[in-house]
Design a protein around this motif. Structure first.
Motif, PDB file in Angstrom:
ATOM      1  N   ARG A  96      36.197  68.759  47.422  1.00  0.00           N
ATOM      2  CA  ARG A  96      35.266  69.851  47.707  1.00  0.00           C
ATOM      3  C   ARG A  96      35.635  70.882  48.534  1.00  0.00           C
ATOM      4  NH1 ARG A  96      30.244  67.091  49.343  1.00  0.00           N
ATOM      5  NH2 ARG A  96      29.308  69.257  49.188  1.00  0.00           N
ATOM      6  N   GLY A  97      36.493  70.407  49.441  1.00  0.00           N
ATOM      7  CA  GLY A  97      36.975  71.504  50.454  1.00  0.00           C
ATOM      8  C   GLY A  97      38.465  71.979  50.441  1.00  0.00           C
ATOM      9  N   MET A  98      39.105  71.584  49.387  1.00  0.00           N
ATOM     10  CA  MET A  98      40.488  71.946  49.184  1.00  0.00           C
ATOM     11  C   MET A  98      40.962  72.113  47.819  1.00  0.00           C
ATOM     12  SD  MET A  98      42.756  68.585  50.258  1.00  0.00           S
ATOM     13  CE  MET A  98      42.261  68.687  51.969  1.00  0.00           C
ATOM     14  N   ASP A  99      42.040  72.727  47.632  1.00  0.00           N
ATOM     15  CA  ASP A  99      42.586  72.821  46.025  1.00  0.00           C
ATOM     16  C   ASP A  99      42.749  71.473  45.626  1.00  0.00           C
ATOM     17  OD1 ASP A  99      42.436  75.540  46.315  1.00  0.00           O
ATOM     18  OD2 ASP A  99      44.574  75.987  46.793  1.00  0.00           O
ATOM     19  N   LEU A 100      42.301  71.302  44.187  1.00  0.00           N
ATOM     20  CA  LEU A 100      42.625  70.047  43.697  1.00  0.00           C
ATOM     21  C   LEU A 100      44.438  69.630  43.467  1.00  0.00           C
ATOM     22  CD1 LEU A 100      41.964  67.672  41.808  1.00  0.00           C
ATOM     23  CD2 LEU A 100      42.074  69.428  39.956  1.00  0.00           C
ATOM     24  N   SER A 101      45.234  70.825  43.288  1.00  0.00           N
ATOM     25  CA  SER A 101      46.517  70.623  43.135  1.00  0.00           C
ATOM     26  C   SER A 101      47.167  70.044  44.491  1.00  0.00           C
ATOM     27  CB  SER A 101      47.285  71.929  42.734  1.00  0.00           C
ATOM     28  OG  SER A 101      46.965  72.903  43.617  1.00  0.00           O
ATOM     29  N   VAL A 102      46.584  70.438  45.538  1.00  0.00           N
ATOM     30  CA  VAL A 102      46.928  70.116  46.965  1.00  0.00           C
ATOM     31  C   VAL A 102      46.565  68.667  47.168  1.00  0.00           C
ATOM     32  CG1 VAL A 102      47.087  70.291  49.344  1.00  0.00           C
ATOM     33  CG2 VAL A 102      47.569  72.418  47.658  1.00  0.00           C
ATOM     34  N   ALA A 103      45.349  68.495  46.876  1.00  0.00           N
ATOM     35  CA  ALA A 103      44.746  67.124  47.310  1.00  0.00           C
ATOM     36  C   ALA A 103      45.343  65.998  46.415  1.00  0.00           C
ATOM     37  CB  ALA A 103      43.043  67.347  46.948  1.00  0.00           C
ATOM     38  N   ILE A 147      61.713  58.793  47.199  1.00  0.00           N
ATOM     39  CA  ILE A 147      60.619  58.877  48.191  1.00  0.00           C
ATOM     40  C   ILE A 147      60.898  60.465  48.919  1.00  0.00           C
ATOM     41  CG2 ILE A 147      59.898  58.216  50.481  1.00  0.00           C
ATOM     42  CD1 ILE A 147      60.406  55.321  49.262  1.00  0.00           C
ATOM     43  N   ALA A 148      62.227  60.738  49.092  1.00  0.00           N
ATOM     44  CA  ALA A 148      62.562  62.063  49.692  1.00  0.00           C
ATOM     45  C   ALA A 148      61.935  63.277  48.752  1.00  0.00           C
ATOM     46  CB  ALA A 148      64.167  62.170  50.220  1.00  0.00           C
ATOM     47  N   LEU A 149      62.176  63.141  47.787  1.00  0.00           N
ATOM     48  CA  LEU A 149      61.665  64.132  46.689  1.00  0.00           C
ATOM     49  C   LEU A 149      60.132  64.182  46.609  1.00  0.00           C
ATOM     50  CD1 LEU A 149      64.232  63.536  43.775  1.00  0.00           C
ATOM     51  CD2 LEU A 149      64.123  65.469  45.366  1.00  0.00           C
ATOM     52  N   VAL A 150      59.639  63.162  46.738  1.00  0.00           N
ATOM     53  CA  VAL A 150      58.176  63.156  46.570  1.00  0.00           C
ATOM     54  C   VAL A 150      57.726  63.997  47.707  1.00  0.00           C
ATOM     55  CG1 VAL A 150      56.042  61.844  46.670  1.00  0.00           C
ATOM     56  CG2 VAL A 150      57.872  61.049  45.190  1.00  0.00           C
ATOM     57  N   ILE A 151      58.251  63.694  48.964  1.00  0.00           N
ATOM     58  CA  ILE A 151      57.586  64.358  50.139  1.00  0.00           C
ATOM     59  C   ILE A 151      58.173  65.671  50.250  1.00  0.00           C
ATOM     60  CG2 ILE A 151      58.230  64.447  52.625  1.00  0.00           C
ATOM     61  CD1 ILE A 151      58.499  61.417  52.735  1.00  0.00           C
ATOM     62  N   ALA A 152      59.069  66.017  49.631  1.00  0.00           N
ATOM     63  CA  ALA A 152      59.552  67.612  49.567  1.00  0.00           C
ATOM     64  C   ALA A 152      58.947  68.418  48.540  1.00  0.00           C
ATOM     65  CB  ALA A 152      61.177  67.494  49.282  1.00  0.00           C
ATOM     66  N   GLY A 153      58.265  67.525  47.477  1.00  0.00           N
ATOM     67  CA  GLY A 153      57.435  68.170  46.500  1.00  0.00           C
ATOM     68  C   GLY A 153      56.114  68.363  47.125  1.00  0.00           C
ATOM     69  N   VAL A 154      55.453  67.382  47.590  1.00  0.00           N
ATOM     70  CA  VAL A 154      54.253  67.721  48.516  1.00  0.00           C
ATOM     71  C   VAL A 154      54.147  68.791  49.567  1.00  0.00           C
ATOM     72  CG1 VAL A 154      52.382  66.668  49.748  1.00  0.00           C
ATOM     73  CG2 VAL A 154      53.531  65.488  47.872  1.00  0.00           C
ATOM     74  N   LYS A 211      52.089  72.349  49.372  1.00  0.00           N
ATOM     75  CA  LYS A 211      51.449  72.816  50.410  1.00  0.00           C
ATOM     76  C   LYS A 211      51.700  74.121  51.065  1.00  0.00           C
ATOM     77  CE  LYS A 211      47.920  72.069  53.386  1.00  0.00           C
ATOM     78  NZ  LYS A 211      46.711  72.832  53.086  1.00  0.00           N
ATOM     79  N   LEU A 212      53.020  74.232  51.340  1.00  0.00           N
ATOM     80  CA  LEU A 212      53.640  75.396  52.004  1.00  0.00           C
ATOM     81  C   LEU A 212      53.857  76.732  51.320  1.00  0.00           C
ATOM     82  CD1 LEU A 212      56.197  73.435  54.195  1.00  0.00           C
ATOM     83  CD2 LEU A 212      53.791  74.198  54.721  1.00  0.00           C
ATOM     84  N   LEU A 213      53.916  76.615  49.850  1.00  0.00           N
ATOM     85  CA  LEU A 213      54.127  77.597  49.139  1.00  0.00           C
ATOM     86  C   LEU A 213      53.194  78.314  48.507  1.00  0.00           C
ATOM     87  CD1 LEU A 213      57.558  76.302  47.596  1.00  0.00           C
ATOM     88  CD2 LEU A 213      57.170  77.998  49.279  1.00  0.00           C
TER      89      LEU A 213
END
Length: 112
Positions: A60-67, A99-106, A110-112
């Motif tokens: 409800r307070g952030m983009d679905l894709s990011v959440a 795990i590193a790729l998951v973190i990088a993807g998130v 979030k940043l782009l």
């Protein structure tokens, strides 16, 4: 562009709760031994349902894709670490790379 229906800090708090509930629920399901320990298994299922309810509040307070990416990614990483520390499960080098790729993807989402 999303119109925020709640303050960003509250959305983040809901998202953090969703991650905690999801990881806790998954661990309880592991401890239920394939649902042979029904009370623990039922509690795990309740926690997972609670995680979805908290995620619904977060979006409800952030983009679905990011959440969803943060929820899924954080849940995956934390669950893997809990599996290693609490259940003695081994994470192979390719698992650490994943795990590193998951973190990088998130982070990229979030940043782009």
């Amino acid at each position: 562009m999303t119109v925020a229906l709640m303050p960003q800090a509250l959305a983040i708090a809901w998202l953090a709760l969703a991650v905690v509930l999801e990881v806790t629920g998954s661990c309880l399901l592991k401890l239920s031994d394939g649902m042979s320990r029904r009370l623990i298994g039922l509690l795990g299922i309740v926690m997972v349902i609670g995680a979805f309810a908290a995620l619904a509040q977060a979006i409800r307070g952030m983009d679905l894709s990011v959440a969803y990416a943060v929820w899924g990614g954080a849940g995956l990483v934390i669950t893997a670490l809990v599996g290693m520390l609490a259940f003695g499960q081994r994470i192979r080098p390719t698992g650490w790379a994943g795990i590193a790729l998951v973190i990088a993807g998130v982070l990229a989402l979030k940043l782009l």
